[in-house]
Design an enzyme around this catalytic site. Structure first.
Site, PDB file in Angstrom:
ATOM      1  N   LYS A  98      59.719  30.257  27.980  1.00  0.00           N
ATOM      2  CA  LYS A  98      58.918  30.906  26.986  1.00  0.00           C
ATOM      3  C   LYS A  98      59.280  30.952  25.783  1.00  0.00           C
ATOM      4  CE  LYS A  98      56.244  35.218  28.443  1.00  0.00           C
ATOM      5  NZ  LYS A  98      56.968  37.032  29.476  1.00  0.00           N
ATOM      6  N   ASP A 131      53.649  32.029  16.398  1.00  0.00           N
ATOM      7  CA  ASP A 131      54.664  31.454  15.650  1.00  0.00           C
ATOM      8  C   ASP A 131      55.192  30.623  17.059  1.00  0.00           C
ATOM      9  OD1 ASP A 131      55.843  32.814  16.873  1.00  0.00           O
ATOM     10  OD2 ASP A 131      57.192  33.638  15.115  1.00  0.00           O
ATOM     11  N   ASP A 187      43.822  38.120  31.822  1.00  0.00           N
ATOM     12  CA  ASP A 187      45.314  36.956  31.687  1.00  0.00           C
ATOM     13  C   ASP A 187      46.970  37.164  32.247  1.00  0.00           C
ATOM     14  OD1 ASP A 187      44.841  38.955  29.625  1.00  0.00           O
ATOM     15  OD2 ASP A 187      46.734  37.149  28.359  1.00  0.00           O
ATOM     16  N   ASN A 188      47.269  38.612  32.417  1.00  0.00           N
ATOM     17  CA  ASN A 188      48.068  39.168  33.056  1.00  0.00           C
ATOM     18  C   ASN A 188      48.242  39.312  34.462  1.00  0.00           C
ATOM     19  OD1 ASN A 188      49.620  38.415  30.598  1.00  0.00           O
ATOM     20  ND2 ASN A 188      49.616  41.040  30.300  1.00  0.00           N
TER      21      ASN A 188
HETATM   22  P1  AMP Z   1      50.834  38.122  26.471  1.00  0.00           P
HETATM   23  O1  AMP Z   1      52.143  38.959  25.239  1.00  0.00           O
HETATM   24  O2  AMP Z   1      51.325  37.813  27.034  1.00  0.00           O
HETATM   25  O3  AMP Z   1      49.530  39.028  27.324  1.00  0.00           O
HETATM   26  O4  AMP Z   1      50.098  36.871  25.515  1.00  0.00           O
HETATM   27  C1  AMP Z   1      48.821  37.588  24.841  1.00  0.00           C
HETATM   28  C2  AMP Z   1      48.267  36.359  24.266  1.00  0.00           C
HETATM   29  O5  AMP Z   1      49.186  35.996  22.919  1.00  0.00           O
HETATM   30  C3  AMP Z   1      48.782  35.046  24.982  1.00  0.00           C
HETATM   31  O6  AMP Z   1      47.363  33.811  25.337  1.00  0.00           O
HETATM   32  C4  AMP Z   1      49.854  35.182  24.322  1.00  0.00           C
HETATM   33  O7  AMP Z   1      50.352  32.853  24.692  1.00  0.00           O
HETATM   34  C5  AMP Z   1      49.727  34.751  23.075  1.00  0.00           C
HETATM   35  N1  AMP Z   1      50.398  35.206  22.350  1.00  0.00           N
HETATM   36  C6  AMP Z   1      51.783  36.232  22.663  1.00  0.00           C
HETATM   37  N2  AMP Z   1      52.527  35.619  21.685  1.00  0.00           N
HETATM   38  C7  AMP Z   1      52.267  34.921  20.453  1.00  0.00           C
HETATM   39  C8  AMP Z   1      53.571  34.329  20.030  1.00  0.00           C
HETATM   40  N3  AMP Z   1      54.575  34.588  19.601  1.00  0.00           N
HETATM   41  N4  AMP Z   1      52.697  33.136  19.283  1.00  0.00           N
HETATM   42  C9  AMP Z   1      51.975  32.506  19.741  1.00  0.00           C
HETATM   43  N5  AMP Z   1      50.704  33.218  21.178  1.00  0.00           N
HETATM   44  C10 AMP Z   1      51.128  34.079  21.050  1.00  0.00           C
HETATM   45 MG    MG Z   2      50.651  37.532  28.737  1.00  0.00          MG
END
Ligand code: AMP
Ligand code: MG
Length: 484
Positions: A107, A119, A247-248
């Protein structure tokens, strides 16, 4: 050495993008879970820290990995986003172990085709947080993804401020999310949806027959049961996930995606930490309702996979979903009654309710209160900890003791048992923040110490051991961030 099996990479090409993790300039190992590495059979017992940092930063790939970024969609705070996917993560591959098949994922390893404007990187802070919190959850018997490694990359990541970058290595029984089902549902790709369902069943619910036409319903029932138990376990340790988007939400029923999560210090039914959760959608006591909503989104995607009449099938799915409340209440009763040393019963439940009301009315520390309560069993006097509760605390303790007596429980035994169920040390927010601040300065001593202490959360320690204490005035961390 164990070899990689990579079954997800053998699914149709629409399920993922092949993706090579970025190279990083100066990887440094912050934490490594040797016991887990052995369980996975990775053959890294004699590998030095520098080499481990190369491997778990993505600079060097282990033999047999086939890195892919997984596709998924999801409802974020109730809004559907048809394409999310691994934007900052890459699945290296899977290994089979005595405990089943596990994904190994990096990750923070660079921008993938799913990154949109992101990014693909991660600051070091969230890496440290997820490492400590997920391993603690595992110690507490809460189904969860695990932490294998935390590496500082030597890069700078730009967020609200510039921060050191990190890569986290996550181990999971799978990364199949409710959002993965929603991805193919939204694209009306019923064949892929069916492939996904059967893959999930084979991987997580092998008691379901892959030829059974009722298996969409059986899958829903099985996920529902695991999630009801999971949420009850979260609540029993005072955990707030913070971003329960679909998605989580794991189809395997494990805690997934530690973002702005936190444990409560003083007890509050409505507690919210996450900066972005302005309306308290994911507050402590809303977690079961939200899980039901998320399960309903899974049910939506299963309808096209059912044989026969839609109207009748919808009724069947709804009937299944209507079981959640009962299922959750039962799990909740089991986990909370145990914490008070009581048998699971209606009387026990009433006792738990009045206990939680006491904690909430007097803003008592959720974790320590159970440890002090068990002390009351070895003493006639009420522990000083409950001084602020006056008559009400006294009355509760009296009633609770007589309930134990009515259950024929030996008070010394009950106290002993309670201290194997209720932790003394938890990863409190302010302590995690302190550790992160130090790690960012290149000092990992505090991280190592905290990681070790969290491995023995039940052990008795001196009353002034700093890791057991709630934050002092000025130390409280009331707001947490996604950390992306
Ligand atoms: P999450 O915070 O894990 O629930 O992420 C939600 C979505 O945003 C997912 O598709 C992640 O892959 C994407 N995402 C979160 N942080 C980044 C990042 N730094 N760069 C690219 N995609 C991100
Ligand atoms: Mg997520």
């Amino acid at each position: 050495m164990n070899s990689f099996v990579n079954t997800y990479a053998n699914l149709p090409k629409e399920f993922y993008f092949p993706f090579q993790p970025d190279k990083v300039p100066a990887p440094k190992l912050i934490g490594f879970n040797h016991a887990l590495s052995e369980e996975l059979g990775l053959g890294l017992e004699n590998t030095g820290d520098n080499e481990l940092a190369q491997i778990f930063s993505g600079n060097k790939l282990m033999n047999g990995t086939e890195p892919i970024a997984l596709a998924y969609a999801g409802h974020q705070f109730g809004q559907f986003v048809p394409q999310l996917g691994d934007g900052r993560a890459v699945l290296l591959g899977e290994v089979d172990t005595a405990k089943g098949r596990f994904d190994i994922q990096l990750k923070g390893s660079g921008a993938t085709p799913f990154s949109r404007r992101g990014d693909g990187k991660s600051p070091l802070g969230p890496v440290v947080r997820e490492f400590l919190v997920s391993e603690f959850m595992h110690r507490m018997d809460v189904p969860t993804t695990r932490a294998l490694a935390a590496v500082a990359t030597g890069e700078t990541v730009h967020r609200e401020r510039s921060e050191p970058g990190g890569v986290f290595t996550r181990v999971a029984s799978s990364h199949i999310r409710v959002g993965t089902f929603q991805y193919f549902f939204a694209r009306q790709e019923v064949n892929h949806l069916k492939t996904l369902m059967d893959y999930a069943i084979a991987r997580h619910y092998s008691d379901i027959d892959l030829k059974d036409p009722e298996r969409p319903l059986l899958l829903l029932k099985s996920v529902l049961k695991r999630q009801a138990d999971l949420i009850a376990r979260w609540m029993s340790v005072g955990f707030i996930h913070g971003v329960m988007n679909t998605d989580n939400t794991s189809v395997a029923g494990i805690t997934l995606d530690y973002g702005p999560c936190a444990f409560m210090d003083d007890f509050d039914f409505q507690k919210v930490f996450s900066f972005i959760d302005r309306n308290g959608r994911y507050a402590y006591n809303r977690q079961p309702h939200i899980m039901l909503w998320n399960l309903a989104r899974l049910a939506d995607t299963l309808l096209p996979l059912m044989e026969g009449d839609d109207t009748r099938n919808i009724k069947k799915l709804e009937k299944e979903l209507s079981q959640f409340e009962l299922e959750f209440e039962q799990c909740w009763r089991i986990h909370f009654c145990r914490k008070l040393g009581l048998a699971e019963s209606k009387d026990g439940e009433a006792m738990v309710q009045s206990w939680l009301k006491l904690l909430s009315d007097f803003k008592l520390d959720y974790t320590l209160s159970y440890r002090y309560l068990s002390e009351a069993l070895n003493n006639d006097s009420i522990p000083e900890f409950f001084a602020s509760t006056g008559d009400q605390g006294e009355l509760f303790i009296k009633k609770w003791k007589s309930q134990l007596e009515a259950e024929n429980v030996n008070p010394y035994k009950a106290a002993e048992l309670m201290n194997t169920i209720n932790p003394l040390v938890i990863p409190r927010n302010h302590w995690i923040q302190k550790v992160i601040d130090e790690v960012e300065q290149g000092n990992v001593k505090g991280f190592d110490e905290f990681y070790e202490v969290l491995k023995e959360p039940f052990k008795s320690r001196s009353k002034d051991h700093p890791m057991t204490l709630p934050p002092a005035v000025g130390e409280q961390v009331e707001t947490t961030f996604c950390g992306t």
